[in-house]
Enzyme design. Structure first.
Site, short mmCIF file in Angstrom:
data_model
loop_
_atom_site.label_atom_id
_atom_site.label_comp_id
_atom_site.label_asym_id
_atom_site.label_seq_id
_atom_site.Cartn_x
_atom_site.Cartn_y
_atom_site.Cartn_z
N ASP A 2 0.80 -1.25 0.00
CA ASP A 2 0.00 0.00 0.00
C ASP A 2 0.82 1.29 0.00
O ASP A 2 0.49 2.25 0.71
CB ASP A 2 -0.96 0.01 1.21
CG ASP A 2 -1.93 -1.16 1.21
OD1 ASP A 2 -1.91 -1.95 0.24
OD2 ASP A 2 -2.69 -1.31 2.17
N LYS A 43 -6.61 -4.79 -3.04
CA LYS A 43 -7.16 -5.50 -1.89
C LYS A 43 -8.22 -4.65 -1.18
O LYS A 43 -7.97 -3.49 -0.84
CB LYS A 43 -6.02 -5.87 -0.92
CG LYS A 43 -5.26 -4.69 -0.34
CD LYS A 43 -4.00 -5.20 0.31
CE LYS A 43 -3.53 -4.59 1.57
NZ LYS A 43 -4.18 -3.50 2.22
N CYS A 78 -1.97 -2.59 7.72
CA CYS A 78 -1.97 -3.52 6.58
C CYS A 78 -0.72 -4.40 6.51
O CYS A 78 -0.79 -5.54 6.04
CB CYS A 78 -2.18 -2.74 5.30
SG CYS A 78 -3.86 -2.07 5.22
C1 C5J Z 1 -2.99 0.51 5.61
C2 C5J Z 1 -4.74 1.69 6.79
N1 C5J Z 1 -2.52 0.33 4.38
N2 C5J Z 1 -3.92 2.11 7.76
N3 C5J Z 1 -4.27 0.99 5.71
O1 C5J Z 1 -2.31 0.29 6.59
O2 C5J Z 1 -5.91 1.96 6.83
#
Ligand code: C5J
Length: 237
Positions: A35, A140, A173
């Site tokens: 991400d 995702k 994540c």
């Molecule tokens: C991720 C989030 N990528 N913190 N998403 O950690 O909402």
């Protein structure tokens, strides 16, 4: 009493890691970049809408790029993930969209387009880490990269036996995906400088949780320990 560990096979790269050395299998360890999207790292995105100081995540970009360069140079498998939703939000549970009191919610329009919606500028990976054509990109809908995605099948297709993790955020994540990977039988290594959180204390705690109890979730290692363990590049013809 100390228990002797079996010596690793000769063709592994030994990474000095916690809680003990990680026997990296060249070519079979996929780099998983979680991400690294504009929506989390740049002002005006989802992370900022939640009230976070997104500048804290920038520190992970250069270390993640160093890993990406090393994996690409060796032709080893690379996976990029994006937390993202379909434009009609059919894959976004109301409980996820409705959570809390953010300035903008998933799907609302911000300066980089609709937050966490596929195809919008904010949903893209930051330019320094942009996927090359042919690299696997997993969209995702959840925090974990295995949930509701073809990741398991794709890793099998790539012949990946181990996963080396970078990305954001460490305790959400990244950690969720490492736990999913651990339950699926993967050895998972987190590269410390290549991950970041809006809460540095959560990053530190996550690393400790991962390596505690004999590596109950996996391993953690500094970037240098990973890069210096990799086999030298084959000279080009
Ligand atoms: C991720 C989030 N990528 N913190 N998403 O950690 O909402």
């Amino acid at each position: 009493m100390t228990t002797a560990r079996p010596s690793p096979p000769a063709d592994v790269a030994t990474v000095r890691a916690r809680p003990f050395d990680f026997a990296l299998q060249p070519g079979r360890a996929a780099l998983v970049l979680i991400d690294m999207q504009r929506d989390f790292i740049e002002p005006g995105g989802f992370g900022a809408a939640l009230g976070n100081d997104v500048r804290l995540l920038e520190a992970a970009i250069a270390p993640a790029r160093a890993l990406l360069d090393a994996w690409r140079a060796r032709g080893w498998p690379v996976v990029h993930t994006r937390e993202s939703h379909a434009p009609d939000l059919s894959d976004c549970p109301p409980a996820k969209r409705g959570r809390g009191t953010p300035m903008l919610r998933i799907g609302d329009a911000g300066p980089m387009g609709r937050l966490l919606v596929r195809g919008e500028p904010g949903c893209e990976i930051v330019p320094a880490l942009a996927p090359l054509s042919g690299e696997l990109v997993i969209d995702k809908p959840g925090k974990g990269a295995f949930h509701g995605t073809p990741l398991a099948a794709e890793l099998q297709r790539l012949g990946a036996a181990q996963l080396v993790f970078a990305g954001v955020t460490t305790e959400v994540c990244v950690q969720t995906t490492m736990r999913e990977a651990n339950d699926r039988g993967y050895d998972a290594l987190l590269v410390e400088e290549a991950t970041a959180s809006y809460f540095p204390e959560f990053k530190a705690a996550t690393i400790e949780m991962i390596v505690a109890q004999g590596g109950i979730v996996g391993w953690a290692a500094p970037l240098d320990a990973v890069l210096s363990a990799l086999p030298p590049l084959e000279p080009r013809e």
